[in-house]
Design a protein around this motif. Structure first.
Motif, PDB file in Angstrom:
ATOM      1  N   VAL A 120       6.537  41.763  32.833  1.00 23.86           N
ATOM      2  CA  VAL A 120       5.865  40.932  33.833  1.00 23.86           C
ATOM      3  C   VAL A 120       4.489  40.474  33.349  1.00 23.86           C
ATOM      4  O   VAL A 120       4.081  39.338  33.598  1.00 23.86           O
ATOM      5  N   CYS A 121       3.787  41.350  32.648  1.00 22.47           N
ATOM      6  CA  CYS A 121       2.416  41.041  32.222  1.00 22.47           C
ATOM      7  C   CYS A 121       2.328  40.543  30.784  1.00 22.47           C
ATOM      8  O   CYS A 121       1.238  40.191  30.323  1.00 22.47           O
ATOM      9  N   GLY A 122       3.419  40.518  30.067  1.00 23.49           N
ATOM     10  CA  GLY A 122       3.413  40.034  28.690  1.00 23.49           C
ATOM     11  C   GLY A 122       2.584  40.918  27.764  1.00 23.49           C
ATOM     12  O   GLY A 122       1.823  40.413  26.945  1.00 23.49           O
ATOM     13  N   ALA A 123       2.752  42.230  27.882  1.00 21.25           N
ATOM     14  CA  ALA A 123       1.953  43.177  27.101  1.00 21.25           C
ATOM     15  C   ALA A 123       2.775  43.827  25.989  1.00 21.25           C
ATOM     16  O   ALA A 123       4.009  43.842  26.040  1.00 21.25           O
ATOM     17  N   ASP A 124       2.080  44.389  25.026  1.00 22.98           N
ATOM     18  CA  ASP A 124       2.721  45.129  23.952  1.00 22.98           C
ATOM     19  C   ASP A 124       3.157  46.522  24.405  1.00 22.98           C
ATOM     20  O   ASP A 124       4.161  47.048  23.925  1.00 22.98           O
ATOM     21  N   ILE A 125       2.377  47.115  25.309  1.00 20.81           N
ATOM     22  CA  ILE A 125       2.646  48.466  25.794  1.00 20.81           C
ATOM     23  C   ILE A 125       2.629  48.454  27.314  1.00 20.81           C
ATOM     24  O   ILE A 125       1.702  47.925  27.927  1.00 20.81           O
ATOM     25  N   GLY A 126       3.656  49.058  27.909  1.00 24.16           N
ATOM     26  CA  GLY A 126       3.688  49.261  29.355  1.00 24.16           C
ATOM     27  C   GLY A 126       3.570  50.743  29.630  1.00 24.16           C
ATOM     28  O   GLY A 126       4.169  51.558  28.925  1.00 24.16           O
ATOM     29  N   ILE A 127       2.789  51.091  30.626  1.00 29.08           N
ATOM     30  CA  ILE A 127       2.595  52.487  31.005  1.00 29.08           C
ATOM     31  C   ILE A 127       2.791  52.591  32.512  1.00 29.08           C
ATOM     32  O   ILE A 127       2.329  51.724  33.254  1.00 29.08           O
ATOM     33  N   SER A 128       3.512  53.628  32.950  1.00 26.23           N
ATOM     34  CA  SER A 128       3.769  53.755  34.383  1.00 26.23           C
ATOM     35  C   SER A 128       3.503  55.170  34.873  1.00 26.23           C
ATOM     36  O   SER A 128       3.513  56.123  34.089  1.00 26.23           O
ATOM     37  N   THR A 129       3.286  55.260  36.186  1.00 20.09           N
ATOM     38  CA  THR A 129       3.129  56.555  36.856  1.00 20.09           C
ATOM     39  C   THR A 129       3.988  56.560  38.106  1.00 20.09           C
ATOM     40  O   THR A 129       3.976  55.610  38.880  1.00 20.09           O
ATOM     41  N   THR A 130       4.748  57.636  38.282  1.00 23.67           N
ATOM     42  CA  THR A 130       5.517  57.829  39.510  1.00 23.67           C
ATOM     43  C   THR A 130       5.641  59.329  39.750  1.00 23.67           C
ATOM     44  O   THR A 130       5.806  60.090  38.803  1.00 23.67           O
ATOM     45  N   GLY A 131       5.482  59.742  40.981  1.00 18.98           N
ATOM     46  CA  GLY A 131       5.552  61.173  41.248  1.00 18.98           C
ATOM     47  C   GLY A 131       5.103  61.516  42.652  1.00 18.98           C
ATOM     48  O   GLY A 131       5.028  60.657  43.519  1.00 18.98           O
ATOM     49  N   VAL A 132       4.793  62.796  42.829  1.00 17.17           N
ATOM     50  CA  VAL A 132       4.424  63.330  44.139  1.00 17.17           C
ATOM     51  C   VAL A 132       3.011  63.911  44.061  1.00 17.17           C
ATOM     52  O   VAL A 132       2.792  64.955  43.446  1.00 17.17           O
ATOM     53  N   ALA A 133       2.062  63.236  44.702  1.00 19.37           N
ATOM     54  CA  ALA A 133       0.679  63.712  44.716  1.00 19.37           C
ATOM     55  C   ALA A 133       0.413  64.648  45.891  1.00 19.37           C
ATOM     56  O   ALA A 133      -0.588  65.345  45.911  1.00 19.37           O
ATOM     57  N   GLY A 134       1.292  64.632  46.867  1.00 26.81           N
ATOM     58  CA  GLY A 134       1.113  65.517  48.025  1.00 26.81           C
ATOM     59  C   GLY A 134       0.440  64.815  49.171  1.00 26.81           C
ATOM     60  O   GLY A 134       0.166  63.626  49.122  1.00 26.81           O
ATOM     61  N   PRO A 135       0.221  65.524  50.219  1.00 23.69           N
ATOM     62  CA  PRO A 135       0.168  66.987  50.292  1.00 23.69           C
ATOM     63  C   PRO A 135       1.523  67.665  50.473  1.00 23.69           C
ATOM     64  O   PRO A 135       1.616  68.884  50.350  1.00 23.69           O
ATOM     65  N   GLU A 136       2.593  66.904  50.756  1.00 20.88           N
ATOM     66  CA  GLU A 136       3.908  67.495  51.014  1.00 20.88           C
ATOM     67  C   GLU A 136       4.873  67.115  49.891  1.00 20.88           C
ATOM     68  O   GLU A 136       4.740  66.060  49.279  1.00 20.88           O
ATOM     69  N   ALA A 165       2.152  49.932  35.520  1.00 12.90           N
ATOM     70  CA  ALA A 165       2.971  49.915  36.738  1.00 12.90           C
ATOM     71  C   ALA A 165       2.702  51.253  37.402  1.00 12.90           C
ATOM     72  O   ALA A 165       3.032  52.295  36.850  1.00 12.90           O
ATOM     73  N   GLU A 166       2.069  51.228  38.560  1.00  6.69           N
ATOM     74  CA  GLU A 166       1.598  52.464  39.159  1.00  6.69           C
ATOM     75  C   GLU A 166       2.133  52.682  40.559  1.00  6.69           C
ATOM     76  O   GLU A 166       2.122  51.789  41.379  1.00  6.69           O
ATOM     77  N   SER A 167       2.553  53.913  40.796  1.00  2.00           N
ATOM     78  CA  SER A 167       2.977  54.323  42.117  1.00  2.00           C
ATOM     79  C   SER A 167       1.949  55.307  42.666  1.00  2.00           C
ATOM     80  O   SER A 167       1.005  54.897  43.329  1.00  2.00           O
ATOM     81  N   LEU A 168       2.058  56.586  42.331  1.00  2.00           N
ATOM     82  CA  LEU A 168       1.158  57.569  42.939  1.00  2.00           C
ATOM     83  C   LEU A 168      -0.304  57.334  42.594  1.00  2.00           C
ATOM     84  O   LEU A 168      -1.180  57.749  43.345  1.00  2.00           O
ATOM     85  N   THR A 169      -0.600  56.659  41.492  1.00  2.00           N
ATOM     86  CA  THR A 169      -1.998  56.390  41.117  1.00  2.00           C
ATOM     87  C   THR A 169      -2.533  55.093  41.718  1.00  2.00           C
ATOM     88  O   THR A 169      -3.743  54.852  41.662  1.00  2.00           O
ATOM     89  N   ALA A 170      -1.674  54.279  42.276  1.00  2.00           N
ATOM     90  CA  ALA A 170      -2.054  53.090  43.053  1.00  2.00           C
ATOM     91  C   ALA A 170      -3.147  52.227  42.430  1.00  2.00           C
ATOM     92  O   ALA A 170      -4.058  51.767  43.104  1.00  2.00           O
ATOM     93  N   GLY A 175      -2.764  43.349  32.726  1.00  2.00           N
ATOM     94  CA  GLY A 175      -2.635  43.381  34.172  1.00  2.00           C
ATOM     95  C   GLY A 175      -1.897  44.624  34.607  1.00  2.00           C
ATOM     96  O   GLY A 175      -1.588  45.491  33.788  1.00  2.00           O
ATOM     97  N   GLY A 176      -1.637  44.693  35.905  1.00  2.00           N
ATOM     98  CA  GLY A 176      -0.936  45.853  36.429  1.00  2.00           C
ATOM     99  C   GLY A 176      -0.263  45.538  37.747  1.00  2.00           C
ATOM    100  O   GLY A 176      -0.617  44.586  38.433  1.00  2.00           O
ATOM    101  N   VAL A 177       0.727  46.367  38.073  1.00  2.00           N
ATOM    102  CA  VAL A 177       1.462  46.231  39.313  1.00  2.00           C
ATOM    103  C   VAL A 177       1.367  47.560  40.057  1.00  2.00           C
ATOM    104  O   VAL A 177       1.720  48.600  39.505  1.00  2.00           O
TER     105      VAL A 177
END
Length: 181
Positions: free
Chosen positions: A107-123, A41-46, A65-67
């Motif tokens: 959502v993906c029926g996986a054993d491990i879920g990994i996510s990214t969320t944060g501020v990549a910038g520039p502001e 599940a990715e935000s800043l890494t899209a 899979g991924g979201v």
């Protein structure tokens, strides 16, 4: 910066420096050997985490899979992140990262879920400095999150986030393997 409240400890930010491709190859090999699957599940890494995993031959045996949840509405509607949490703390938050990872896993029926969320910038965003990143991890062992304070330009912060996410997914594979013994 509030790091949230609720289940799961924040994990320290000491990580070995690797190249994302090496981390992805190690993750695919370890997860495949253990019979485990991964979802993102990715935000800043899209989508970069999932794409980096998918670049490894044999990834189809591991990557469910991924979201890409760049917007808070997607985090809530698709991944099941608490709307109240998002309204109170915003998307750059420990519990949000954990809920994103758990949502990807579900959502993906996986054993491990990994996510990214944060501020990549520039502001800065939402009161958080550029380089503030949460990596969420979810498995049968529970949900946890890692806070990163990365430096550099937008590209470097995103690449560092990918590397950290892959490393943490690999750590979770190891934790699950040990737990099975």
């Amino acid at each position: 910066m509030p790091d949230g409240d609720g289940p799961g400890p924040a994990v320290g930010a000491a990580l070995p420096a690797t190249e994302p491709a090496a981390g992805a190859a190690a993750l695919v090999a370890a997860a495949k050997a253990a019979g485990l699957t991964v979802a993102t599940a990715e935000s800043l890494t899209a989508g970069l985490v999932a794409a980096t995993i998918a670049d490894v031959p044999g990834a189809s045996g591991v990557l469910q899979g991924g979201v890409v949840s760049y917007q808070v509405e997607v985090k809530a509607a698709v991944l099941g992140v608490s709307r109240e949490r998002l309204e109170e703390y915003g998307p750059v938050d420990r519990i949000v990262a954990q809920e994103m990872a758990a949502g990807a896993r579900r959502v993906c029926g996986a054993d491990i879920g990994i996510s990214t969320t944060g501020v990549a910038g520039p502001e800065p965003h939402g009161g958080h400095a550029v380089g503030t990143v949460w990596i969420g991890i979810s498995s049968d062992l529970g949900d946890r999150a890692l806070l990163l304070d990365l430096e550099g330009d937008r590209g470097r912060i995103r690449r560092g986030s990918v590397d950290a996410a892959l490393t943490q997914a690999g750590v979770e594979v190891e934790r699950l393997v040990v737990d099975r013994r």
